[in-house]
Write a protein that holds these residues in place. Structure first.
Motif, PDB file in Angstrom:
ATOM      1  N   LEU A  77       0.891  -1.152   0.003  1.00 46.88           N
ATOM      2  CA  LEU A  77       0.083  -0.066  -0.042  1.00 46.88           C
ATOM      3  C   LEU A  77       0.987   1.229  -0.035  1.00 46.88           C
ATOM      4  N   THR A  78       1.989   1.428   1.117  1.00 48.22           N
ATOM      5  CA  THR A  78       2.805   2.481   0.890  1.00 48.22           C
ATOM      6  C   THR A  78       3.264   2.527  -0.484  1.00 48.22           C
ATOM      7  N   LEU A  79       3.837   1.359  -0.917  1.00 51.00           N
ATOM      8  CA  LEU A  79       4.737   1.439  -2.235  1.00 51.00           C
ATOM      9  C   LEU A  79       3.754   2.065  -3.348  1.00 51.00           C
ATOM     10  N   MET A  80       2.506   1.893  -3.475  1.00 48.75           N
ATOM     11  CA  MET A  80       1.503   2.368  -4.437  1.00 48.75           C
ATOM     12  C   MET A  80       1.394   4.000  -4.013  1.00 48.75           C
ATOM     13  N   ILE A  81       1.284   4.293  -2.882  1.00 44.05           N
ATOM     14  CA  ILE A  81       1.098   5.696  -2.469  1.00 44.05           C
ATOM     15  C   ILE A  81       2.201   6.519  -2.753  1.00 44.05           C
ATOM     16  N   PHE A  82       3.392   5.828  -2.515  1.00 45.38           N
ATOM     17  CA  PHE A  82       4.578   6.553  -2.879  1.00 45.38           C
ATOM     18  C   PHE A  82       4.739   6.726  -4.252  1.00 45.38           C
ATOM     19  N   ILE A  83       4.618   5.972  -4.967  1.00 39.44           N
ATOM     20  CA  ILE A  83       4.661   5.838  -6.550  1.00 39.44           C
ATOM     21  C   ILE A  83       3.801   6.911  -7.038  1.00 39.44           C
ATOM     22  N   ALA A  84       2.519   6.930  -6.583  1.00 41.64           N
ATOM     23  CA  ALA A  84       1.441   7.798  -7.049  1.00 41.64           C
ATOM     24  C   ALA A  84       1.989   9.228  -6.542  1.00 41.64           C
ATOM     25  N   TRP A  85       2.372   9.485  -5.367  1.00 45.11           N
ATOM     26  CA  TRP A  85       2.934  10.716  -4.794  1.00 45.11           C
ATOM     27  C   TRP A  85       3.949  11.340  -5.526  1.00 45.11           C
ATOM     28  N   GLN A  86       5.074  10.534  -5.787  1.00 40.91           N
ATOM     29  CA  GLN A  86       6.094  10.779  -6.796  1.00 40.91           C
ATOM     30  C   GLN A  86       5.646  11.334  -8.207  1.00 40.91           C
ATOM     31  N   MET A  87       4.759  10.629  -8.781  1.00 39.61           N
ATOM     32  CA  MET A  87       4.363  11.019 -10.128  1.00 39.61           C
ATOM     33  C   MET A  87       3.571  12.609 -10.092  1.00 39.61           C
ATOM     34  N   ILE A  88       2.774  12.440  -8.914  1.00 41.51           N
ATOM     35  CA  ILE A  88       2.114  13.595  -8.753  1.00 41.51           C
ATOM     36  C   ILE A  88       3.030  14.968  -8.619  1.00 41.51           C
ATOM     37  N   VAL A  89       4.049  14.699  -7.698  1.00 41.22           N
ATOM     38  CA  VAL A  89       5.014  15.875  -7.602  1.00 41.22           C
ATOM     39  C   VAL A  89       5.736  16.354  -8.935  1.00 41.22           C
ATOM     40  N   ALA A  90       6.204  15.169  -9.379  1.00 41.07           N
ATOM     41  CA  ALA A  90       7.142  15.498 -10.592  1.00 41.07           C
ATOM     42  C   ALA A  90       6.402  15.766 -11.828  1.00 41.07           C
ATOM     43  N   VAL A 130       6.241  12.323 -17.206  1.00 44.36           N
ATOM     44  CA  VAL A 130       5.595  11.601 -16.039  1.00 44.36           C
ATOM     45  C   VAL A 130       4.135  11.900 -15.663  1.00 44.36           C
ATOM     46  N   GLU A 131       3.584  12.855 -16.259  1.00 45.94           N
ATOM     47  CA  GLU A 131       2.220  13.173 -16.317  1.00 45.94           C
ATOM     48  C   GLU A 131       1.492  12.136 -17.311  1.00 45.94           C
ATOM     49  N   VAL A 132       2.169  11.768 -18.256  1.00 50.51           N
ATOM     50  CA  VAL A 132       1.618  10.626 -19.329  1.00 50.51           C
ATOM     51  C   VAL A 132       1.726   9.432 -18.540  1.00 50.51           C
ATOM     52  N   GLY A 133       2.769   9.199 -17.570  1.00 47.85           N
ATOM     53  CA  GLY A 133       2.775   7.938 -16.748  1.00 47.85           C
ATOM     54  C   GLY A 133       1.751   7.958 -15.750  1.00 47.85           C
ATOM     55  N   LEU A 134       1.360   9.008 -15.288  1.00 50.48           N
ATOM     56  CA  LEU A 134       0.243   9.272 -14.244  1.00 50.48           C
ATOM     57  C   LEU A 134      -1.074   8.804 -14.944  1.00 50.48           C
ATOM     58  N   ILE A 135      -1.230   9.140 -16.176  1.00 48.99           N
ATOM     59  CA  ILE A 135      -2.537   8.951 -16.754  1.00 48.99           C
ATOM     60  C   ILE A 135      -2.536   7.464 -17.195  1.00 48.99           C
ATOM     61  N   LEU A 136      -1.321   6.712 -17.385  1.00 45.34           N
ATOM     62  CA  LEU A 136      -1.567   5.292 -17.633  1.00 45.34           C
ATOM     63  C   LEU A 136      -1.681   4.736 -16.117  1.00 45.34           C
ATOM     64  N   PHE A 137      -1.286   5.277 -15.308  1.00 42.86           N
ATOM     65  CA  PHE A 137      -1.673   4.594 -13.900  1.00 42.86           C
ATOM     66  C   PHE A 137      -2.934   4.915 -13.748  1.00 42.86           C
ATOM     67  N   SER A 138      -3.767   5.896 -13.904  1.00 43.07           N
ATOM     68  CA  SER A 138      -4.852   5.835 -13.530  1.00 43.07           C
ATOM     69  C   SER A 138      -5.904   5.118 -14.569  1.00 43.07           C
ATOM     70  N   ILE A 139      -5.556   5.091 -15.573  1.00 48.09           N
ATOM     71  CA  ILE A 139      -6.396   4.030 -16.566  1.00 48.09           C
ATOM     72  C   ILE A 139      -6.227   2.508 -16.306  1.00 48.09           C
ATOM     73  N   SER A 140      -5.150   2.179 -15.736  1.00 45.03           N
ATOM     74  CA  SER A 140      -5.003   1.002 -14.930  1.00 45.03           C
ATOM     75  C   SER A 140      -5.706   0.778 -14.043  1.00 45.03           C
ATOM     76  N   LEU A 141      -5.745   1.888 -13.119  1.00 43.81           N
ATOM     77  CA  LEU A 141      -6.463   1.537 -12.083  1.00 43.81           C
ATOM     78  C   LEU A 141      -8.151   1.502 -12.092  1.00 43.81           C
TER      79      LEU A 141
END
Lengths: 312, 365
Positions: free
Chosen positions: A27-40, A278-289
């Motif tokens: 869970l923390t890993l997922m939150i960290f990844i998401a957080w990092q991507m949002i920041v970047a 990185v934002e493209v990565g965030l979109i991919l992350f959201s679509i997968s979610l």
């Protein structure tokens, strides 16, 4: 007696703690990844806002970024892969489970599972050197002759493009869909089949009424797992999709996908370009979610219906 | 119960004994190699402690650097050089963050990248030259057709759509071009090769400079993108009518058909290592060496040529490392150049080497 009891409870507590730690870790890993991507991706989001998702231009020289072509390319190729791989995978699973003699069954299912073990770069190379020339010289001219009135099959046959991407993905997700469908169909109790046959059904009717409804939620789970793989696939796709940020109705046209553009441009990207990737990565992350959540909901609703059916 | 305890302890004792043995072997092994290294260092004529230098950057440089560093460490066993071809952009980033001792890049650092460098002023040392070949696939047309700069740009802009266009034929008397649609191919991955080509396009066409510009990835007006040189080469080979660009080294090693280009003096030239070196020799190189040599003057100059630079800080924080690094880069500019042509890299012209030496002498450590 008492000693044994305390020892057990210590073991229980340790186990509970250990599994809790692993759960929290994920869970923390997922939150960290998401957080990092949002920041970047903040600089990019600050500049383009929501127009990043709807923008059609990807111009790293002038710092103008829109990700819609990549979203489109990802969704179209994945959808194409599902259209091709779901009937094939299901058919193969039914054949292996219900009809094939055991000697064929072992060999074919072994080979089907072997498809999953091939590295994606090998699929990509096969795509460039075998699939793309075949598409260009044989399949695409034929398709445009027969179905050229559809916008889907217009334009010059280049070999590489969305059609090649979809085909490669179909081959890659086929073993996942087949293996999972076969396993869940194998778990259908034989009494279920016997009961159907005893009522005088044909073999197809038996499969349709007794096996598939029972295995439905598992099959959908397998398809969604395959879709997840297709959405995130990078290497094979980037080698055959043609890598062009455009939205075209034709499946022959080169396109690009979310994962592919990240892999292609990440090493040389700086400042705003990097942030946009990185934002493209965030979109991919959201679509997968979203896909995963939808899959869960679908599996739940299907599972509920099946139990209802049994009770009746 | 007692028996069980003993049994358990037996295993424990056994494990301890094994651990002890392993430790003894490991320690003796270590000290053994330790003495060996010491004696070697004492024997070596080159003074200095053993130093390990880390670099990262351009993938274009990697084959050359691998060879160079391998040869260098033969004569300088106390210097270990590790280089990772992670891409020019990533190399610049790693140098800025001071996670590597030197970087390598195919394009000079931009002003905002220089400002972000944590270790202060960065020097750009030209280390080799590369050229980009324009390759094509047109059935029944001889090798080395001639393509003028404005024609090439208009092909990539999508203005010239067919191979039988009169503008192409005008430069190639006697060649019969088929009525075949032109398809363009480019690199899909961010790449120094793309940077060189788009730099050339921007140099020869103000329209390209305005509408597309130059960079490691640009917004191409059309065509297909292939991953790496092999991806572009495959796109060219598989679709008749395709034109694309690949690194000269890749084209030479794979026998790829390429076109002749018209240089600034109006001469038709095939891509060659000499042509690339000539571009550097005939160009006006400023003192900071950060210059593009596309479309350079000189009769033998090949117009799509460019430097690749090693980048390092002017103020070296670690004396031993700084000393070793400067010595290494000097060697690369002098003796190291002898390894370039065998690997299809162009040599630095003689007139630049002295200037580079002077530049290296300004480094403080």
């Amino acid at each position: 007696m008492q000693k044994v009891k305390t020892r057990l409870s210590i073991g229980d507590r340790t186990l509970k703690l250990l599994v809790l730690v692993t759960a929290i870790l994920v869970l923390t890993l997922m939150i960290f990844i998401a957080w990092q991507m949002i920041v970047a991706s903040k600089p990019s989001f600050a500049k383009f806002g929501w127009s990043f998702v709807t923008g059609k231009t990807w111009d790293s020289v002038n710092g103008n970024f829109g990700a819609l072509p990549f979203i489109y390319g990802t969704l179209v190729t994945s959808l194409l892969a599902l259209i091709l791989a779901v009937p094939t995978g299901l058919g193969l699973a039914i054949f292996l489970n219900e009809m094939a003699p055991s000697s064929i069954k072992t060999t074919v299912s072994f080979l089907a599972e072997l498809l999953a073990a091939i590295p994606s770069v090998v699929y990509g190379l096969w795509g460039i050197f075998v699939l793309a020339p075949w598409l260009q010289n044989t399949a695409e001219p034929w398709l445009s002759r027969m179905f050229g009135f559809l916008p889907l099959f217009q334009g010059p046959p280049l070999g590489v493009g969305m059609l090649a991407g979809g085909l490669i993905l179909a081959v890659m997700i086929l073993p996942i869909i087949t293996a999972i469908s076969r396993d869940v169909m194998g778990a259908v109790p034989n009494t279920q089949r016997e009961a159907a046959l005893a009522l005088g059904t044909t073999r197809w009717e038996m499969i349709k009424t007794a096996v598939i409804p029972y295995a439905k939620s598992g099959i959908i789970g397998g398809i969604m797992l395959g879709l997840g793989r297709a959405l995130g696939e990078t290497m094979a796709i980037t080698m055959v999709i043609g890598n062009r940020a455009q939205i075209s109705a034709s499946l022959f046209a080169p396109a690009n996908s979310l994962a592919s553009v990240i892999a292609s441009e990440f090493t040389e990207a700086t400042s705003l370009h990097l942030s946009a990737l990185v934002e493209v990565g965030l979109i991919l992350f959201s679509i997968s979610l979203i896909v995963n959540i939808l899959a869960r909901l679908l599996v739940w609703s299907v599972a509920r219906n099946v139990t209802g059916g049994h009770a009746a | 119960m007692l028996a069980k305890l003993v049994k358990r302890n037996k295993i424990l004792i056994g494990a301890l004994a094994l651990l002890a043995v392993i430790t003894i072997i490991a320690v003796s092994g270590c000290s053994g190699t330790g003495t060996k290294t010491e004696s070697k260092t004492e024997n070596a004529t080159t003074a200095g402690k053993s130093v390990s230098l880390n670099g990262a950057g351009s993938t274009f440089d990697q084959p050359l650097f691998t060879k160079m560093f391998d040869e260098y460490s033969k004569d300088n066993p106390n210097v270990q050089v590790n280089y990772q071809g992670v891409g020019s952009g990533a190399g610049i980033k790693q140098l800025s963050d001071e996670t590597v001792d030197f970087g390598a890049t195919d394009a000079p650092m931009k002003s905002e990248q220089k400002a972000a460098a944590k270790g202060g002023e960065v020097l750009h040392i030209p280390i080799t030259l590369g050229a980009v070949a324009i390759s094509y696939n047109i059935p029944n047309v001889p090798k080395e057709i001639k393509i003028a700069p404005d024609v090439l740009v208009d092909i990539y802009l999508g203005k010239i759509k067919s191979w039988n266009d009169p503008r192409i034929a005008a430069d190639n008397p006697g060649v019969k071009f088929p009525d075949l649609a032109i398809n363009t191919a480019h690199r899909s991955d961010g790449s120094g090769t793309t940077a060189i080509v788009t730099d050339y396009f921007s140099n020869v066409s103000s329209e390209w400079a305005k509408s597309i510009g130059k960079g490691t990835t640009v917004n191409w007006p059309g065509g297909v993108g292939g991953k790496g040189n092999p991806g572009v080469a495959a796109a060219i080979q598989q679709t008749p009518g395709t034109i694309g660009y690949v690194e000269l080294a890749y084209a030479a090693q794979n026998n790829i058909t390429y076109a002749q280009l018209k240089n600034k003096e109006g001469k038709w030239v095939s891509p060659s290592l000499e042509g690339a070196s000539e571009a550097a020799a005939k160009s006006d190189i400023p003192d900071d060496m950060q210059v593009s040599v596309v479309n350079a003057p000189g009769e033998k100059t090949y117009p799509i040529s460019a430097f690749s630079w090693v980048i390092l800080y002017k103020d070296q924080k670690d004396k031993d490392k700084g000393e070793a690094l400067v010595k290494l880069v000097k060697w690369m500019v002098h003796d190291g150049q002898n390894y370039s042509e065998g690997l299809d890299y162009a040599k630095l012209p003689q007139n630049m080497v002295d200037r580079i030496d002077k530049m290296l002498d300004t480094i403080k450590y």
